[in-house]
Design a protein around this motif. Structure first.
Motif, PDB file in Angstrom:
ATOM      1  N   ILE A   1      21.474   9.022  17.460  1.00  0.00           N
ATOM      2  CA  ILE A   1      20.295   8.177  17.273  1.00  0.00           C
ATOM      3  C   ILE A   1      19.029   8.915  17.673  1.00  0.00           C
ATOM      4  N   LEU A   2      19.096   9.764  18.693  1.00  0.00           N
ATOM      5  CA  LEU A   2      17.892  10.468  19.131  1.00  0.00           C
ATOM      6  C   LEU A   2      17.545  11.652  18.230  1.00  0.00           C
ATOM      7  N   GLN A   3      18.423  11.988  17.310  1.00  0.00           N
ATOM      8  CA  GLN A   3      18.064  12.949  16.260  1.00  0.00           C
ATOM      9  C   GLN A   3      17.293  12.266  15.140  1.00  0.00           C
ATOM     10  N   GLN A   4      17.353  10.943  15.092  1.00  0.00           N
ATOM     11  CA  GLN A   4      16.741  10.179  14.009  1.00  0.00           C
ATOM     12  C   GLN A   4      15.473   9.449  14.414  1.00  0.00           C
ATOM     13  N   VAL A   5      15.370   9.068  15.676  1.00  0.00           N
ATOM     14  CA  VAL A   5      14.205   8.306  16.133  1.00  0.00           C
ATOM     15  C   VAL A   5      13.711   8.874  17.453  1.00  0.00           C
ATOM     16  N   SER A   6      12.489   8.520  17.807  1.00  0.00           N
ATOM     17  CA  SER A   6      11.921   8.934  19.093  1.00  0.00           C
ATOM     18  C   SER A   6      12.510   8.087  20.213  1.00  0.00           C
ATOM     19  N   PRO A   7      12.762   8.683  21.365  1.00  0.00           N
ATOM     20  CA  PRO A   7      13.226   7.885  22.507  1.00  0.00           C
ATOM     21  C   PRO A   7      12.257   6.769  22.865  1.00  0.00           C
ATOM     22  N   MET A   8      10.995   6.935  22.475  1.00  0.00           N
ATOM     23  CA  MET A   8       9.966   5.978  22.872  1.00  0.00           C
ATOM     24  C   MET A   8      10.129   4.611  22.212  1.00  0.00           C
ATOM     25  N   ILE A   9      10.946   4.511  21.152  1.00  0.00           N
ATOM     26  CA  ILE A   9      11.130   3.190  20.552  1.00  0.00           C
ATOM     27  C   ILE A   9      11.820   2.245  21.518  1.00  0.00           C
ATOM     28  N   PHE A  10      12.558   2.800  22.475  1.00  0.00           N
ATOM     29  CA  PHE A  10      13.289   1.963  23.424  1.00  0.00           C
ATOM     30  C   PHE A  10      12.422   1.515  24.596  1.00  0.00           C
ATOM     31  N   ALA A  11      11.220   2.063  24.713  1.00  0.00           N
ATOM     32  CA  ALA A  11      10.370   1.720  25.853  1.00  0.00           C
ATOM     33  C   ALA A  11       9.966   0.249  25.832  1.00  0.00           C
ATOM     34  N   LYS A  12       9.950  -0.372  24.650  1.00  0.00           N
ATOM     35  CA  LYS A  12       9.594  -1.795  24.588  1.00  0.00           C
ATOM     36  C   LYS A  12      10.621  -2.664  25.307  1.00  0.00           C
ATOM     37  N   PHE A  13      11.798  -2.123  25.559  1.00  0.00           N
ATOM     38  CA  PHE A  13      12.817  -2.884  26.301  1.00  0.00           C
ATOM     39  C   PHE A  13      12.395  -3.105  27.761  1.00  0.00           C
ATOM     40  N   GLU A  14      11.383  -2.397  28.219  1.00  0.00           N
ATOM     41  CA  GLU A  14      10.913  -2.546  29.600  1.00  0.00           C
ATOM     42  C   GLU A  14       9.984  -3.747  29.767  1.00  0.00           C
ATOM     43  N   LEU A  15       9.584  -4.385  28.672  1.00  0.00           N
ATOM     44  CA  LEU A  15       8.643  -5.504  28.767  1.00  0.00           C
ATOM     45  C   LEU A  15       9.103  -6.614  29.708  1.00  0.00           C
TER      46      LEU A  15
ATOM     47  N   THR B   1      19.016   2.646  12.185  1.00  0.00           N
ATOM     48  CA  THR B   1      18.018   3.303  13.034  1.00  0.00           C
ATOM     49  C   THR B   1      16.999   2.295  13.576  1.00  0.00           C
ATOM     50  N   SER B   2      17.078   1.040  13.122  1.00  0.00           N
ATOM     51  CA  SER B   2      16.171  -0.010  13.611  1.00  0.00           C
ATOM     52  C   SER B   2      16.748  -0.679  14.850  1.00  0.00           C
ATOM     53  N   VAL B   3      17.242   0.138  15.759  1.00  0.00           N
ATOM     54  CA  VAL B   3      17.973  -0.386  16.916  1.00  0.00           C
ATOM     55  C   VAL B   3      17.084  -1.249  17.800  1.00  0.00           C
ATOM     56  N   ASP B   4      15.856  -0.804  18.036  1.00  0.00           N
ATOM     57  CA  ASP B   4      14.969  -1.544  18.936  1.00  0.00           C
ATOM     58  C   ASP B   4      14.625  -2.922  18.378  1.00  0.00           C
ATOM     59  N   GLU B   5      14.260  -2.963  17.095  1.00  0.00           N
ATOM     60  CA  GLU B   5      13.883  -4.238  16.494  1.00  0.00           C
ATOM     61  C   GLU B   5      15.068  -5.188  16.379  1.00  0.00           C
TER      62      GLU B   5
END
Length: 424
Positions: free
Chosen positions: A93-107, A203-207
């Protein structure tokens, strides 16, 4: 990542935080976002929270000049590995997306120090006041069209039990509001994302993690109007409050966006650090300055009108490439040769060129056919001019615009004859 108080006040308007995530090499993008937000939102008194993977102290200091009430929290791959745990393989997954997409999980954890959080991607341009965006209680997002379900049909089927009554629309995660009482924890989000990573190829893991938890738990969602998260390619973007450069073309690397949104560059002028140093996109098809864009548009209009006028008289063996912003319109032939039309200073005249490569047998056959030849009644008894070019040779002439189709036809006939002769 707990234990860092945001230092917000007691006023409800102060107990808000805008949350962004950025890699160290994109500090400039965050700076432009904050500068644009500040210009249009002088009434906002809350905080900014920035999750990052190594912003220098110098960059942090310069960002604090733009917004004094700003807090920086580390969020690198090490934090991500801890959040997911050793049993989740993140390599693919980190070859496909930026690690930063997961930062919204900190909300959810940030809600310990504030009443509402608003996540903003940094590839956005704020064009207006966002006071209305805070009119949510628990969750808020901009819905995707219904067709988004079809594009994610496999995931939807695999997690059908997580969709609740099925009426909640999917989200674009570029703008995400979250308030106290959301009943979704940071731990929940990472756990849901882990399931998606291990069981699907999405790849839309965060959403999708946010969506499935909200849908399955019946969390009320305030659906944001598109003007709060407007795709840059959608009509009406100029009237939007927030324009989102979704995809690889960003305000800092795409010539069309640089031309259409010069205020992003104006926002960036507030930043004193390093800017974008990577390759530019689409500059070959869209000029990045108004003068060149106007010239390109005029050329496109000229060629489209000319081709409309001469098309009935052109031989079928010539195939046009109308994707031309320059002074040359190219036609391909079944042989390796090309025919070009070139704009002239005198609008009543046009250049006609036949190009072929160095050393081709076709060249000898063409020379036998065209050397010193006169195209009857079309060139005022002038002969074609042979000249060496960077990639081979060319025969050229300048003719009246009204006769270019006949000249092109004569040259195409010569090409057909020379091609047959070269093969024999």
């Amino acid at each position: 990542m707990t234990g860092q108080n945001l230092g917000v006040g007691q006023n409800p308007n102060e107990r808000r935080a805008i949350v962004c995530a950025v890699t160290a090499d994109h500090a400039f993008a965050l700076a432009a976002l904050i500068a644009g937000f500040r210009r249009h939102n002088p009434d906002y008194t809350g905080a900014f929270v920035v999750l990052h993977d190594g912003l220098t102290m110098k960059d942090q200091g310069q960002l604090r000049v733009l917004w004094p009430n700003i807090q920086f929290r580390p969020f690198g791959r090490d934090v991500l590995a801890q959040r997911f745990g050793a049993n989740v393989d993140l390599s693919t997954i980190l070859q496909q997306v930026s690690p930063m997409i997961f930062a919204k999980f900190e909300l959810p954890e940030l809600l310990a120090d504030c009443d509402k959080c608003l996540w903003l991607d940094v590839d956005m341009l704020v064009q207006g006041n966002l006071a209305e965006v805070w009119n949510f209680d628990v969750l808020a997002w901009r819905p995707l069209p219904q067709g988004a379900f079809a594009r994610r049909a496999e995931v939807m089927e695999s997690f059908a039990d997580m969709r609740g009554d099925g009426r909640l629309p999917l989200l674009n995660g570029g703008v995400l509001g979250m308030g106290r009482g959301v009943k979704i924890s940071t731990v929940d989000l990472y756990a849901m994302a882990a399931r998606l990573i291990m069981q699907t190829s999405t790849t839309s893991v965060d959403e999708l993690a946010v969506y499935f938890l909200a849908a399955s738990r019946g969390v009320p969602v305030h659906l944001l109007d598109q003007r709060f998260n407007h795709p840059v390619v959608a009509a009406g973007a100029r009237a939007a409050l927030v324009v989102h450069a979704i995809g690889p073309d960003k305000f800092w690397n795409a010539a069309p966006l640089q031309l259409a949104y010069p205020e992003w560059a104006q926002n960036l002028q507030q930043w004193q650090g390093a800017g974008y140093a990577g390759p530019q996109r689409l500059a070959d098809v869209q000029a990045a300055t108004p003068d060149m864009a106007l010239k390109a548009a005029r050329n496109r209009a000229y060629w489209q009108q000319l081709y409309t006028d001469i098309r009935p008289d052109l031989p079928l063996c010539l195939q046009v490439d109308l994707q031309s912003d320059g002074k040359t319109l190219r036609f391909s032939h079944a042989s390796t040769a090309q025919l070009h039309l070139t704009r002239q200073t005198n609008a009543r005249r046009i250049g006609v060129e036949l190009h072929f490569a160095e050393g081709e047998s076709l060249g000898a056959a063409l020379a036998a056919r065209l050397e010193g030849a006169v195209i009857p009644d079309l060139l005022n008894d002038e002969t074609l001019k042979l000249a060496q070019t960077k990639h081979g040779w060319s025969y050229t002439a300048v003719v009246p615009v009204g006769q270019c189709a006949q000249v092109m036809g004569a040259l195409a006939q010569a090409l057909d004859h020379a091609t047959s002769r070269a093969k024999s």
